[in-house]
Design a protein around this motif. Sequence first.
Motif, mmCIF file in Angstrom:
data_model
loop_
_atom_site.group_PDB
_atom_site.id
_atom_site.type_symbol
_atom_site.label_atom_id
_atom_site.label_comp_id
_atom_site.label_asym_id
_atom_site.label_seq_id
_atom_site.Cartn_x
_atom_site.Cartn_y
_atom_site.Cartn_z
ATOM 1 N N VAL A 19 0.873 -1.169 0.000
ATOM 2 C CA VAL A 19 0.000 0.000 0.000
ATOM 3 C C VAL A 19 0.912 1.220 0.000
ATOM 4 C CG1 VAL A 19 -1.500 1.419 1.453
ATOM 5 C CG2 VAL A 19 -2.099 -0.950 0.994
ATOM 6 N N VAL A 20 0.760 2.074 -1.008
ATOM 7 C CA VAL A 20 1.610 3.251 -1.165
ATOM 8 C C VAL A 20 0.849 4.492 -0.705
ATOM 9 C CG1 VAL A 20 2.904 4.679 -2.781
ATOM 10 C CG2 VAL A 20 2.836 2.189 -3.089
ATOM 11 N N LEU A 21 1.431 5.218 0.234
ATOM 12 C CA LEU A 21 0.872 6.480 0.719
ATOM 13 C C LEU A 21 1.739 7.623 0.203
ATOM 14 C CD1 LEU A 21 0.389 5.480 4.476
ATOM 15 C CD2 LEU A 21 -1.348 5.410 2.679
ATOM 16 N N GLY A 22 1.115 8.754 -0.088
ATOM 17 C CA GLY A 22 1.892 9.897 -0.550
ATOM 18 C C GLY A 22 0.992 10.997 -1.062
ATOM 19 N N ASP A 23 1.624 12.004 -1.667
ATOM 20 C CA ASP A 23 0.871 13.148 -2.179
ATOM 21 C C ASP A 23 0.816 13.096 -3.700
ATOM 22 O OD1 ASP A 23 3.462 13.861 -2.804
ATOM 23 O OD2 ASP A 23 3.543 15.595 -1.458
ATOM 24 N N SER A 24 0.923 14.265 -4.348
ATOM 25 C CA SER A 24 0.757 14.320 -5.803
ATOM 26 C C SER A 24 1.839 13.551 -6.553
ATOM 27 C CB SER A 24 0.750 15.783 -6.278
ATOM 28 O OG SER A 24 1.928 16.446 -5.875
ATOM 29 N N VAL A 81 3.635 -1.329 3.959
ATOM 30 C CA VAL A 81 3.149 0.045 3.802
ATOM 31 C C VAL A 81 4.348 0.893 3.400
ATOM 32 C CG1 VAL A 81 2.191 2.054 4.982
ATOM 33 C CG2 VAL A 81 1.283 -0.238 5.460
ATOM 34 N N LEU A 82 4.245 1.526 2.240
ATOM 35 C CA LEU A 82 5.345 2.302 1.677
ATOM 36 C C LEU A 82 4.928 3.770 1.656
ATOM 37 C CD1 LEU A 82 8.133 2.140 0.322
ATOM 38 C CD2 LEU A 82 6.957 1.852 -1.867
ATOM 39 N N LEU A 83 5.657 4.606 2.391
ATOM 40 C CA LEU A 83 5.327 6.029 2.519
ATOM 41 C C LEU A 83 6.297 6.879 1.710
ATOM 42 C CD1 LEU A 83 3.831 8.433 3.910
ATOM 43 C CD2 LEU A 83 5.556 8.265 5.719
#
Length: 239
Positions: A19-24, A81-83
């Motif tokens: 699951v990749v979390l991040g912004d634009s 979980v990849l931030l």
Amino acid sequence: VLLAAAPDCVPAPGPFRFVVLGDSFMEAYQVELSQALPRRLERRLSGRGVEVINLGVGGYGTAQEYVYLLEEGLRYEPDLVLLSFFSFNDVRNNHAGLEGHLRQAGVQTMRTFGRPYGRVDPLTRAVTIDYPDPERIEAWVAERRRTKVRYLEDVLVSARLLDDALARLGSTGERAVPTHDPNVWLGSIVERYDGESGGRGVPTAEYARMWTEAWDVSLRLIDAIRVLAAEHGAEFAAF
């Protein structure tokens, strides 16, 4: 105390899930979907039984990414979980004071008061999430619909950032006093930095304190994401 959600659905067994979390940068709407980093990562690991789920959203700060993992990401029962953390604006996004001073004076914007923020308890050093006031958000949206004034503050901010960045890039001489905010890459976030104030009448000491607080809460939010992932059996990595 940060909440711990329990997934209420069971994904299909088999793949090792990121699951990749991040912004634009992770949402990557500027390129074809197939060229976004999460899709490229999935292709790079093809043949190894890996599935990459992209939860990147433009403009998100780390507190929002924590909440998104809590409320949605854990439903996929991720193995990793990849931030994605971008220190240029993620740190600012995590501090209401810095976000507020970025905007045009006197202009309210939901991008400032309409997002959750992390808060570090000065005694226990624990981080909690302060959620926005839904009634204030509803009133802001109703006013924007009534007046049909939208996004003007963001246009003004973008123009100021561009002017500062171009001025800095075009400079060939040394400056005794920097005209850019030393906390931010390629230009100021408020006004030209003169070493006496952080812009819009904020004393330098106060401005420095806000950045210290922003880094403190940012690092603790990253660790909170790590802990939340571990509590649900997932590894964690940030880049």
